[in-house]
Design a protein around this motif. Structure first.
Motif, short mmCIF file in Angstrom:
data_model
loop_
_atom_site.label_atom_id
_atom_site.label_comp_id
_atom_site.label_asym_id
_atom_site.label_seq_id
_atom_site.Cartn_x
_atom_site.Cartn_y
_atom_site.Cartn_z
N UNK A 105 0.83 -1.21 0.00
CA UNK A 105 0.00 0.00 0.00
C UNK A 105 0.86 1.25 0.00
N UNK A 106 2.04 1.19 0.62
CA UNK A 106 2.87 2.39 0.72
C UNK A 106 3.66 2.69 -0.56
N UNK A 107 3.71 1.77 -1.49
CA UNK A 107 4.48 1.96 -2.72
C UNK A 107 3.62 1.70 -3.96
N UNK A 108 2.36 2.10 -3.92
CA UNK A 108 1.44 1.81 -5.03
C UNK A 108 1.89 2.40 -6.35
N UNK A 109 2.64 3.52 -6.32
CA UNK A 109 3.04 4.18 -7.56
C UNK A 109 4.21 3.48 -8.26
N UNK A 110 4.88 2.57 -7.59
CA UNK A 110 6.00 1.85 -8.18
C UNK A 110 5.65 0.38 -8.37
N UNK A 111 6.03 -0.20 -9.50
CA UNK A 111 5.74 -1.63 -9.67
C UNK A 111 6.62 -2.47 -8.74
N UNK A 112 6.10 -3.58 -8.25
CA UNK A 112 6.92 -4.45 -7.41
C UNK A 112 8.10 -4.99 -8.22
N UNK A 128 25.34 -9.11 1.48
CA UNK A 128 23.99 -9.54 1.88
C UNK A 128 22.89 -8.64 1.29
N UNK A 129 21.81 -9.30 0.89
CA UNK A 129 20.62 -8.63 0.36
C UNK A 129 19.47 -8.97 1.29
N UNK A 130 18.70 -7.95 1.66
CA UNK A 130 17.50 -8.16 2.46
C UNK A 130 16.31 -7.72 1.64
N UNK A 131 15.29 -8.57 1.56
CA UNK A 131 14.09 -8.28 0.79
C UNK A 131 13.15 -7.41 1.61
N UNK A 132 12.49 -6.49 0.94
CA UNK A 132 11.59 -5.55 1.60
C UNK A 132 10.33 -5.39 0.76
N UNK A 133 9.24 -5.20 1.43
CA UNK A 133 8.01 -4.80 0.75
C UNK A 133 7.04 -5.92 0.50
N UNK A 149 19.26 -12.74 2.11
CA UNK A 149 19.83 -13.24 3.35
C UNK A 149 18.90 -13.05 4.52
N UNK A 150 17.85 -12.27 4.31
CA UNK A 150 16.86 -11.99 5.33
C UNK A 150 15.77 -11.12 4.75
N UNK A 151 14.83 -10.74 5.59
CA UNK A 151 13.71 -9.91 5.16
C UNK A 151 13.52 -8.76 6.15
N UNK A 152 13.00 -7.66 5.63
CA UNK A 152 12.65 -6.52 6.48
C UNK A 152 11.13 -6.45 6.50
N UNK A 153 10.56 -6.43 7.70
CA UNK A 153 9.11 -6.51 7.84
C UNK A 153 8.60 -5.46 8.82
N UNK A 154 8.57 -4.23 8.38
CA UNK A 154 8.11 -3.17 9.27
C UNK A 154 6.61 -3.23 9.51
N UNK A 155 5.82 -3.09 8.46
CA UNK A 155 4.38 -3.07 8.66
C UNK A 155 3.84 -4.44 9.04
N UNK A 156 4.51 -5.50 8.62
CA UNK A 156 4.08 -6.85 9.00
C UNK A 156 4.09 -7.07 10.49
N UNK A 157 4.90 -6.30 11.20
CA UNK A 157 4.95 -6.39 12.66
C UNK A 157 4.18 -5.23 13.29
N UNK A 158 4.48 -4.02 12.83
CA UNK A 158 3.90 -2.84 13.48
C UNK A 158 2.38 -2.74 13.30
N UNK A 159 1.85 -3.24 12.19
CA UNK A 159 0.41 -3.17 11.95
C UNK A 159 -0.34 -4.39 12.49
N UNK A 160 0.39 -5.34 13.01
CA UNK A 160 -0.24 -6.56 13.52
C UNK A 160 -1.00 -6.28 14.82
#
Length: 178
Positions: A105-112, A128-133, A149-160
C-alpha cells in the motif's frame, strides 16, 4: 532484543540535536553485541558513535558515504533496481535492502520488483541482500530461496494486532528455512 544483532533507528522527523540525544541514549542501553544503525542521517550516526548508517539510493553517493564513515562502520543502502544494487555494492555498501518485492500500500506508484529481480541482484553482488516490501510470513521462504539473506518486515509487525506474536511468526518462518 531477543536475539537481534542490529537496531535501526528510523526517525525522520526529529531535529538533528534531538535525534543525536536519542541515538546516544539508545546506544547506552543496547546490549554491547547489538549494533546501532541510524537511518538516513550520516551526520548524526557519525556524531553519536553509531555503528553505521542506512541510506536511500538517492542519498549521498555510496562511495562518499563509505569514505566519510571510515573503517569498521556499517553502510547499508536501499535500492530499487538491479543497476542501483550493483552500483551501491561496487561503491562500498555492506548490505542492500532491495524492494519492494511484492505489492504494498505504501508503494502503489512503483511496480513491485518481484522475486526474479531479487534473484538477479543476489546473484550479481557479493554482499547480503535483504528483501523488503509486502513480505508476509508465507512469503519469507520464497524470498530466501531467491537469494535474500533476510527480510525486512516493518508493517508486517507494526500493523499486527499482536506485534510480539508477529515477530515470533516471522522468526519461526526464518528458522524453518535456515
Amino acid at each position: 532484543m531477543a536475539g537481534a544483532d542490529y537496531f535501526q533507528l528510523r526517525e525522520k522527523d526529529l531535529p538533528a540535536g534531538e535525534l543525536y540525544n536519542l541515538a546516544r541514549e539508545i546506544k547506552r542501553v543496547l546490549p554491547s553485541r547489538v549494533r546501532l544503525i541510524i537511518n538516513d542521517r550520516l551526520d548524526v550516526a557519525m556524531a553519536a558513535g553509531a555503528d553505521g548508517v542506512h541510506l536511500g539510493e538517492a542519498s549521498l553517493p555510496t562511495d562518499v558515504a563509505r569514505r566519510l564513515l571510515g573503517p569498521g562502520k556499517i553502510l547499508g543502502v536501499s535500492v530499487h533496481s538491479v543497476a542501483a544494487a550493483r552500483q551501491a555494492a561496487a561503491a562500498g555498501a555492506d548490505y542492500l535492502l532491495f524492494g519492494h518485492i511484492f505489492p504494498t500500500a505504501s508503494k502503489e506508484s512503483l511496480p513491485p520488483r518481484g522475486l526474479v529481480s531479487l534473484r538477479e541482484v543476489a546473484a550479481s553482488v557479493g554482499i547480503p541482500i535483504f528483501a523488503l516490501g509486502g513480505i508476509t510470513v508465507d512469503r519469507v521462504a520464497s524470498c530466501l530461496a531467491a537469494g535474500a539473506g533476510g527480510v525486512a518486515v516493518m508493517s508486517g509487525v507494526m500493523a499486527a494486532a499482536d506485534p510480539a506474536g508477529a515477530v515470533a511468526a516471522y522468526r519461526k518462518a526464518l528458522d524453518m528455512v535456515g
